[in-house]
Design a protein around this motif. Structure first.
Motif, short mmCIF file in Angstrom:
data_model
loop_
_atom_site.label_atom_id
_atom_site.label_comp_id
_atom_site.label_asym_id
_atom_site.label_seq_id
_atom_site.Cartn_x
_atom_site.Cartn_y
_atom_site.Cartn_z
N LEU A 154 -13.04 -22.42 22.64
CA LEU A 154 -12.65 -21.09 22.97
C LEU A 154 -11.25 -20.79 23.12
N LEU A 155 -10.51 -21.74 23.63
CA LEU A 155 -8.99 -21.36 23.98
C LEU A 155 -8.40 -21.38 22.65
N LEU A 156 -8.75 -22.21 21.52
CA LEU A 156 -8.13 -22.46 20.44
C LEU A 156 -8.65 -21.24 19.55
N ALA A 157 -9.69 -20.61 19.70
CA ALA A 157 -9.95 -19.27 18.96
C ALA A 157 -9.32 -18.45 19.47
N VAL A 158 -9.07 -18.06 20.76
CA VAL A 158 -8.24 -17.06 21.22
C VAL A 158 -6.80 -17.22 20.70
N THR A 159 -6.46 -18.28 20.70
CA THR A 159 -4.91 -18.87 20.25
C THR A 159 -4.92 -18.26 18.83
N VAL A 160 -5.81 -18.42 18.05
CA VAL A 160 -5.54 -17.96 16.45
C VAL A 160 -5.83 -16.53 16.39
N LEU A 161 -6.57 -16.03 17.38
CA LEU A 161 -6.74 -14.52 17.19
C LEU A 161 -5.48 -13.74 17.62
N LEU A 162 -4.79 -14.39 18.67
CA LEU A 162 -3.54 -13.69 19.16
C LEU A 162 -2.62 -13.86 18.15
#
Length: 317
Positions: free
Chosen positions: A22-30
């Protein structure tokens, strides 16, 4: 700053994988939004998004809240921790970052928050056991590794901690180094990381609430550390504030955010931020060290048998 091993909960590897994903997905999105749709970002969102900063904040907060289940903290300690994390985020990953790159006095405010205020608030909260309790076991093993303990033991030595604290401020304020750091993205990142990491390490030593046996330093030594960093910072601030020429030419070169403020006014105001707030924070730190010493003395003092006068009779505790 390590947690008690018998308080560590068993954390599901599945939960760890889900959390990391989840944290990696949010990182990519941001990262995608900040690079291709920057106008969508609110003022509190990253201006120049850094995956390294975001992940360091995100993992720390994740482990902290997960650790609260096994190593709970008082509400005020949680508040201090979140406030410290919040102000560091505000000066590093919001639009303030842009402003700090275009005005010297705002850059000094940024470093004041990164190196003093934010780490100071985090150290008051004393969240280390809670954070480690929320870590996955492989990460906990790293925190207990002999090399990690040796490095922490070395930087916790008073003379080393004080030298790093004052020396890093002086290094990044030295005009030739400051100029290069502001135009070199890699060195700029090193500067900011060094400010935050060193600030946390220093204030964690000074504001350690434990007794000398567990902390490794006496309360007198911790009090001396707070006093020892005052005069060098006052001297650095005074040199900058009373300079009669522009010694930080980067800000004229890149363009100041406020054209109505000339170089010397910007520089003098920045010098005051190097001079006054850090000295005040050191004095507050000294008072907190003395309070921790009083609390430790009361904790270890022999119980009164009623025949004498105890401190509780006049302190209310």
């Amino acid at each position: 700053m390590t947690a008690r091993r018998n308080t560590m909960p068993a954390v599901s590897p599945v939960d760890d994988r889900r959390g990391i994903g989840l944290l990696l997905a949010v990182t990519v999105l941001l990262w995608l939004v900040s690079h291709f749709r920057a106008s969508w970002m609110p003022v509190w969102a990253p201006w120049d998004f850094s995956p390294a900063w975001f992940l360091s904040f995100a993992f720390t907060l994740w482990w902290f809240f997960r650790g609260l289940r096994s190593v709970p903290l008082a509400w005020w300690r949680i508040g201090f921790f979140l406030a410290g994390m919040g102000v560091i985020w505000a000066v590093l990953q919001t639009h303030f970052e842009y402003a700090a790159q275009h005005m010297f006095f705002l850059n000094r405010i940024q470093h004041l928050v990164m190196h003093h205020l934010g780490p100071f608030l985090i150290a008051i909260a004393w969240p280390w056991e809670t954070i480690v309790a929320g870590m996955p076991e492989p990460v906990r093993r790293i925190t207990r590794h002999a090399w990690v303990e040796r490095v922490l033991g070395w930087v916790r030595q008073p003379e080393i901690a004080v030298s790093l604290f004052v020396g890093l401020i002086a290094l990044w304020l030295w005009p030739p180094v400051h100029f290069v750091a502001m135009i070199d993205p890699a060195l700029y990142s090193v500067m900011n990381w060094s400010m935050v990491v060193d600030g946390v390490l220093f204030w964690a030593v000074v504001l350690d609430p434990r007794g000398p046996e567990r902390a490794g330093n006496s309360f007198a030594m911790r009090a001396g550390m707070t006093v020892g960093v005052i005069l060098p910072q006052i001297a650095m601030g005074a040199v900058i504030a009373f300079a009669d020429k522009d010694i930080y030419t980067f800000y004229a070169w890149c363009g100041r955010l406020y054209p109505g403020m000339d170089a010397l006014s910007d520089q003098r105001l920045g010098g005051l931020f190097v001079w006054i707030p850090p000295a005040m924070m050191s004095l507050i730190g000294l008072l907190l060290v003395l309070n921790n010493m009083r609390r430790e003395q009361e904790r270890t003092a022999p119980k009164s048998d009623g025949s004498g006068i105890s401190s509780a009779s006049w302190t209310g505790r």
